[in-house]
Design an enzyme around this catalytic site. Structure first.
Site, PDB file in Angstrom:
ATOM      1  N   PRO A 166      65.546 -29.710 -38.386  1.00 28.21           N
ATOM      2  CG  PRO A 166      66.516 -27.802 -39.320  1.00 28.21           C
ATOM      3  CD  PRO A 166      65.188 -28.466 -39.076  1.00 28.21           C
ATOM      4  CB  CYS A 167      67.407 -31.438 -33.722  1.00 26.93           C
ATOM      5  SG  CYS A 167      67.389 -33.152 -34.266  1.00 26.93           S
ATOM      6  CG  HIS A 168      71.396 -31.571 -38.516  1.00 28.93           C
ATOM      7  ND1 HIS A 168      70.109 -31.845 -38.931  1.00 28.93           N
ATOM      8  CD2 HIS A 168      71.973 -30.834 -39.497  1.00 28.93           C
ATOM      9  CE1 HIS A 168      69.925 -31.308 -40.124  1.00 28.93           C
ATOM     10  NE2 HIS A 168      71.030 -30.682 -40.486  1.00 28.93           N
TER      11      HIS A 168
END
Length: 195
Positions: free
Chosen positions: A159-161
């Site tokens: 989850p780089c968001h």
């Protein structure tokens, strides 16, 4: 053979790719079409906004990287399961992905950062670039963490968001800032847009 020829042959052997099968499909999601690609080891790549042009570029890169032409196979077990879990995530019923992952598209520092992110930054939370750098023992590497996020081959699953600026800014995102906002709103970190 002279020393130059031997070096050239060694370089050629070092860059030879052992072909590995790659299967792919495109699924609809709450943020538009996603390209999902997998190897026998697991899900290897997720691409946002999978229009035909984006899909073709991603498949060409995967083919080059894995030494084979990717094959469309939406019914493959790993892609079917990935599609099911993505649908659950976008419906708000899944907070953790439970998929086998093929990490071969990342290495070194990037892989270390992405693994930390995947295992230690849960749904509905965020972490700063600098904080993530400190977590992997590189406190001065906030910019390198940003580069690792930009190179993430498995967005949403890894989850780089959830990585934001320390001053409260949203930071960048390979899928576009509107996509990042929508993912963070889905997870309850940001309010849903009014329109």
């Amino acid at each position: 053979m002279d020393a130059t020829g031997q070096k050239q042959n060694q370089r050629a052997r070092d860059t030879t790719v052992t072909p590995r099968p790659v299967v792919w499909t495109v699924v609809d999601s709450g943020i538009g079409p996603l390209l999902l690609a997998a190897t026998p080891e697991g899900l290897a790549h997720v691409a946002f906004h999978a229009s035909p042009a984006v899909r073709d570029r991603a498949l060409a890169r995967l083919g080059s990287r894995f030494g084979t032409d990717p094959v469309e196979a939406p019914g493959s077990p790993v892609l079917s399961e990935a599609a099911r879990q993505f649908a659950e995530y976008f419906a708000g019923r899944r907070h953790v992905f439970a998929l086998p992952l093929d990490w071969s598209l990342s290495s070194g520092f990037n892989r270390q950062v992405l693994r930390e992110l995947a295992t230690e930054v849960p749904y509905g939370t965020v972490v700063g670039y600098g904080d993530l750098a400190r977590r992997v023992g590189q406190p001065d590497a906030a910019q390198a963490v940003g580069a690792a996020m930009g190179a993430n081959p498995l967005p949403v699953v890894v989850p780089c968001h959830r990585v934001v600026e320390s001053d409260g800014g949203i930071g960048g995102f390979g899928g576009g800032l509107e996509t990042k906002r929508r993912l963070l709103a889905l997870e309850g970190v940001l309010p849903e847009p009014l329109f």
